[in-house]
Design an enzyme around this catalytic site. Structure first.
Site, PDB file in Angstrom:
ATOM      1  N   SER A  17       0.829  -1.206   0.000  1.00  0.00           N
ATOM      2  CA  SER A  17       0.000   0.000   0.000  1.00  0.00           C
ATOM      3  C   SER A  17       0.862   1.254   0.000  1.00  0.00           C
ATOM      4  CB  SER A  17      -0.927   0.001   1.222  1.00  0.00           C
ATOM      5  OG  SER A  17      -1.855  -1.057   1.151  1.00  0.00           O
ATOM      6  N   ARG A  40       0.629   8.132   6.053  1.00  0.00           N
ATOM      7  CA  ARG A  40      -0.250   7.313   6.887  1.00  0.00           C
ATOM      8  C   ARG A  40      -1.680   7.844   6.877  1.00  0.00           C
ATOM      9  NH1 ARG A  40       1.070   2.988   9.448  1.00  0.00           N
ATOM     10  NH2 ARG A  40       3.280   2.390   9.510  1.00  0.00           N
ATOM     11  N   HIS A  43      -2.949   6.525   3.685  1.00  0.00           N
ATOM     12  CA  HIS A  43      -3.173   5.082   3.823  1.00  0.00           C
ATOM     13  C   HIS A  43      -4.461   4.792   4.583  1.00  0.00           C
ATOM     14  CE1 HIS A  43      -2.456   1.137   5.922  1.00  0.00           C
ATOM     15  NE2 HIS A  43      -2.205   0.799   4.681  1.00  0.00           N
TER      16      HIS A  43
END
Length: 213
Positions: A17, A40, A43
């Site tokens: 990812s 993040r 994500h």
């Protein structure tokens, strides 16, 4: 229509990812100390807008890591954010996570004052007598009250993570925090959420523990 799936082992899904995120960012340059936090957030949300709407005060990551290292506690405005924060990693440095939203005294005080629980939670954060990081992912009223307390000199957070999501006073409350004399990480605009608040805290903890080896 034939759909081809990537053959990725379960333990490699997160790694893959982040590879995709990096590929899709292309030549976009991110500041080294902010890159992991931004990635993040992407994500967590699959939303690349965080590249542009995450705002960082000067030297905020360095200050946040130092605060966590010195045992700063986290105060958040939702049980969801509290549940999402890596409490084991935080505990290595003596920190805890608090959410006062379900406390009976908070509910009673909010009713008495005719305000929100999130508002009252910021008052209760003052009673901790510990260095605190405030992580708000849902309630703009928490940020508004926090701004007032900061301006009055009654509360000085080590960091404010201001990422409430929504429409009513969300944008304005974030702008207030960015005007306060306090380190901040703010998702400018309407986007955010408890998951984003938690993931920013976890990104900082990941950076701290990675440095620790």
């Amino acid at each position: 229509m034939k759909i081809e799936l990537e053959n990725v082992r379960p333990m490699d899904i997160e790694k893959r990812s982040f590879e995709i995120i990096t590929e899709e960012l292309g030549n976009r340059e991110l500041k080294e100390d902010q890159a992991l936090i931004i990635k993040r957030c992407i994500h967590t949300s699959a939303d690349f807008d965080y590249v542009d709407n995450l705002c960082f005060s000067e030297h905020v990551v360095e200050k946040a890591l130092e605060a966590l290292k010195n045992g700063a506690c986290i105060v958040t405005d939702t049980q969801m954010a509290r549940s999402g924060i890596n409490k084991k990693a935080l505990a290595r440095y003596g920190g805890e996570v608090f959410c006062f939203m379900s406390d009976e005294d908070v509910a009673a005080k909010a009713k008495e004052l005719g305000t929100t629980r999130a508002h009252v939670c910021m008052d209760k954060a003052m009673e901790l007598n510990k260095p605190v990081i405030i992580a708000i992912g849902n309630a703009p009223t928490a940020l508004v009250r926090l701004y007032e307390l900061i301006e009055e000199g009654r509360l000085k957070p080590e960091l404010v993570i201001g990422v409430p999501v929504g429409f009513v006073n969300v944008v304005q409350s974030k702008e207030l925090i960015m005007e306060a004399d306090v380190p901040y990480i703010v998702a400018r605009g309407r986007k955010g959420g408890s998951n984003i608040a938690a993931c920013i805290v976890n990104a900082l903890l990941y950076m701290l523990n990675n440095d620790r080896g």
